[in-house]
Design a protein around this motif. Structure first.
Motif, mmCIF file in Angstrom:
data_model
loop_
_atom_site.group_PDB
_atom_site.id
_atom_site.type_symbol
_atom_site.label_atom_id
_atom_site.label_comp_id
_atom_site.label_asym_id
_atom_site.label_seq_id
_atom_site.Cartn_x
_atom_site.Cartn_y
_atom_site.Cartn_z
ATOM 1 N N ILE A 64 0.148 0.181 -6.397
ATOM 2 C CA ILE A 64 1.212 0.652 -5.508
ATOM 3 C C ILE A 64 1.915 -0.580 -4.944
ATOM 4 C CG2 ILE A 64 1.754 1.935 -3.403
ATOM 5 C CD1 ILE A 64 -0.645 3.758 -4.125
ATOM 6 N N ALA A 65 3.128 -0.799 -5.431
ATOM 7 C CA ALA A 65 3.879 -1.999 -5.045
ATOM 8 C C ALA A 65 4.454 -1.863 -3.644
ATOM 9 C CB ALA A 65 5.001 -2.257 -6.053
ATOM 10 N N THR A 66 5.025 -0.685 -3.345
ATOM 11 C CA THR A 66 5.649 -0.490 -2.038
ATOM 12 C C THR A 66 5.489 0.946 -1.559
ATOM 13 O OG1 THR A 66 7.841 0.394 -2.648
ATOM 14 C CG2 THR A 66 7.557 -1.978 -2.842
ATOM 15 N N ILE A 67 5.671 1.084 -0.244
ATOM 16 C CA ILE A 67 6.016 2.393 0.311
ATOM 17 C C ILE A 67 7.498 2.320 0.667
ATOM 18 C CG2 ILE A 67 5.754 3.994 2.231
ATOM 19 C CD1 ILE A 67 2.846 3.388 2.317
ATOM 20 N N VAL A 171 15.416 -6.537 -1.122
ATOM 21 C CA VAL A 171 15.513 -5.644 -2.274
ATOM 22 C C VAL A 171 16.942 -5.804 -2.790
ATOM 23 C CG1 VAL A 171 15.511 -3.272 -3.132
ATOM 24 C CG2 VAL A 171 13.868 -3.949 -1.369
ATOM 25 N N HIS A 172 17.062 -6.188 -4.048
ATOM 26 C CA HIS A 172 18.370 -6.178 -4.707
ATOM 27 C C HIS A 172 18.475 -4.835 -5.407
ATOM 28 C CE1 HIS A 172 21.766 -7.947 -7.159
ATOM 29 N NE2 HIS A 172 21.443 -6.895 -7.872
ATOM 30 N N ASP A 173 19.353 -3.987 -4.923
ATOM 31 C CA ASP A 173 19.573 -2.684 -5.555
ATOM 32 C C ASP A 173 20.877 -2.783 -6.344
ATOM 33 O OD1 ASP A 173 20.814 0.048 -5.740
ATOM 34 O OD2 ASP A 173 18.907 0.627 -4.822
ATOM 35 N N THR A 174 20.816 -2.551 -7.650
ATOM 36 C CA THR A 174 21.999 -2.775 -8.494
ATOM 37 C C THR A 174 23.164 -1.864 -8.095
ATOM 38 O OG1 THR A 174 21.114 -1.263 -10.191
ATOM 39 C CG2 THR A 174 20.681 -3.626 -10.475
ATOM 40 N N PHE A 175 22.858 -0.655 -7.663
ATOM 41 C CA PHE A 175 23.880 0.289 -7.195
ATOM 42 C C PHE A 175 24.545 -0.251 -5.920
ATOM 43 C CE2 PHE A 175 24.695 3.919 -4.274
ATOM 44 C CZ PHE A 175 25.625 4.654 -5.005
ATOM 45 N N PRO A 187 18.029 -14.834 -5.739
ATOM 46 C CA PRO A 187 16.806 -14.549 -6.503
ATOM 47 C C PRO A 187 15.528 -15.066 -5.846
ATOM 48 C CG PRO A 187 18.188 -16.177 -7.620
ATOM 49 C CD PRO A 187 19.014 -15.610 -6.521
ATOM 50 N N ALA A 188 15.616 -16.237 -5.203
ATOM 51 C CA ALA A 188 14.410 -16.807 -4.590
ATOM 52 C C ALA A 188 13.950 -15.996 -3.389
ATOM 53 C CB ALA A 188 14.672 -18.258 -4.176
ATOM 54 N N MET A 189 14.892 -15.251 -2.780
ATOM 55 C CA MET A 189 14.562 -14.431 -1.613
ATOM 56 C C MET A 189 14.333 -12.966 -1.992
ATOM 57 S SD MET A 189 14.315 -16.020 1.269
ATOM 58 C CE MET A 189 14.614 -14.756 2.504
ATOM 59 N N THR A 190 14.378 -12.661 -3.282
ATOM 60 C CA THR A 190 14.297 -11.265 -3.728
ATOM 61 C C THR A 190 12.875 -10.907 -4.137
ATOM 62 O OG1 THR A 190 16.609 -11.316 -4.450
ATOM 63 C CG2 THR A 190 15.222 -9.589 -5.391
ATOM 64 N N GLY A 191 12.366 -9.827 -3.551
ATOM 65 C CA GLY A 191 11.000 -9.394 -3.860
ATOM 66 C C GLY A 191 10.944 -8.240 -4.841
ATOM 67 N N LEU A 192 12.061 -7.504 -4.950
ATOM 68 C CA LEU A 192 12.073 -6.297 -5.777
ATOM 69 C C LEU A 192 13.521 -5.981 -6.139
ATOM 70 C CD1 LEU A 192 10.415 -3.755 -6.830
ATOM 71 C CD2 LEU A 192 11.074 -2.639 -4.679
ATOM 72 N N VAL A 193 13.711 -5.417 -7.339
ATOM 73 C CA VAL A 193 15.037 -4.946 -7.743
ATOM 74 C C VAL A 193 14.944 -3.457 -8.062
ATOM 75 C CG1 VAL A 193 16.928 -5.166 -9.413
ATOM 76 C CG2 VAL A 193 15.667 -7.206 -8.678
ATOM 77 N N ALA A 239 9.619 -7.290 -10.336
ATOM 78 C CA ALA A 239 9.787 -6.017 -11.040
ATOM 79 C C ALA A 239 11.196 -5.453 -10.884
ATOM 80 C CB ALA A 239 8.771 -5.003 -10.516
ATOM 81 N N PHE A 240 11.603 -4.696 -11.900
ATOM 82 C CA PHE A 240 12.833 -3.899 -11.879
ATOM 83 C C PHE A 240 12.396 -2.437 -11.838
ATOM 84 C CE2 PHE A 240 14.014 -7.898 -13.863
ATOM 85 C CZ PHE A 240 15.241 -8.196 -13.270
ATOM 86 N N SER A 241 12.597 -1.812 -10.698
ATOM 87 C CA SER A 241 12.039 -0.482 -10.462
ATOM 88 C C SER A 241 13.112 0.595 -10.603
ATOM 89 C CB SER A 241 11.427 -0.436 -9.056
ATOM 90 O OG SER A 241 10.831 0.817 -8.803
#
Length: 271
Positions: A64-67, A171-175, A187-193, A239-241
């Motif tokens: 479980i990566a996140t809630i 979180v980088h959300d592509t939308f 990118p260095a500050m990004t934990g999840l996409v 990860a790209f979720s």
């Protein structure tokens, strides 16, 4: 181009029980999943104990990566603090690495000066809560014009201002990245996409909403492949979720096939 690491957000198939959802991820060869606290009749909302959900994930063989998520996190108050503590306790006990933090998104708290102060205040309040439980806070700017935190740069500046670089990531959300129109990547500050596509040819960018968000395919208007390639090229290795919200995705009888097709298409596009 290195192979992207994919993950699944429960929003892909919100009708599945936690076990079925974990099994879906496992069947796709994925290790990481995101569970949510906004799905009726599922895990957190139905009162299932965290230890039970953790045991299920361990049994199936996923992490479980996140809630996802503490809502309105940047409207910090005693009530929000209580909510954050309860959710952080659950995240720790379920074995999650991080808690997604979603900002106020109703047109309030947007004034220049006010929104930066609110953000810093919330991060200061959250920092010890996360530290005590060994969690990371994933700050997710939203691209909607009514959102109180649209800019990743603003988020990064606030994280640095409170000395929170070890405790907070983006979180980088592509939308949302597409909607916000902010070209910079961190990118260095990004934990999840979070990845999702929009294929409706008629909707304008400013009118795009969660129900337009489908799995990424060849008709995608958001530039998911380009965003992913740029992030990977600049050193992002997380990860790209998949996080689609469209009903036509959520009601698929065979979500595994659709997600597999999307993963194949993305891999081919990234070559």
């Amino acid at each position: 181009m290195s192979h992207p690491v994919f993950a699944l957000n429960h929003m892909v198939a919100p009708g599945l029980s936690p076990r079925k959802f974990f099994e879906l991820a496992k069947s796709l060869g994925l290790k990481d999943v995101e569970i949510r606290n906004d799905l009726g009749g599922n895990a957190i909302m139905d009162g299932t104990d965290a230890s039970e959900v953790k045991a299920l994930a361990d049994e199936v063989g996923v992490r479980i990566a996140t809630i996802n998520a503490l809502q309105r996190f940047n409207d910090w108050s005693p009530e929000r603090e209580k909510e954050a503590i309860e959710l952080a306790d659950y995240a720790r006990d379920v074995g999650a690495k991080a808690l997604v933090l979603v900002p106020v998104n109703d047109g309030t708290g947007q004034r220049d000066g006010e929104r930066q102060a609110n953000l810093r205040s919330a991060l200061k309040g959250l920092k010890p809560i996360l530290e005590q439980r060994g969690l990371i806070g994933y700050v997710e700017p939203l691209g909607f014009e009514v959102c109180s935190l649209r800019s990743k740069r603003e988020a990064v500046e606030a994280i640095q201002a409170v000395g929170g670089e070890e405790r907070f990531k983006l979180v980088h959300d592509t939308f949302h990245h597409h909607l916000a129109g902010e070209p910079e990547l961190f990118p260095a500050m990004t934990g999840l996409v979070h990845i999702s596509g929009v294929t409706d040819p008629d909707v304008t960018v400013s009118a795009m909403r969660d129900p337009h968000r489908v799995l990424v395919d060849a008709e995608d208007r958001l530039g998911n492949i380009e965003q992913m390639r740029a992030l990977i090229d600049q050193g992002y290795d997380g990860a790209f979720s998949f996080e689609p919200f469209a009903e036509e995705v959520q009601q698929l009888e065979n979500p595994a096939e659709a997600v597999r097709d999307s993963m194949d298409g993305i891999r081919a596009g990234l070559v």
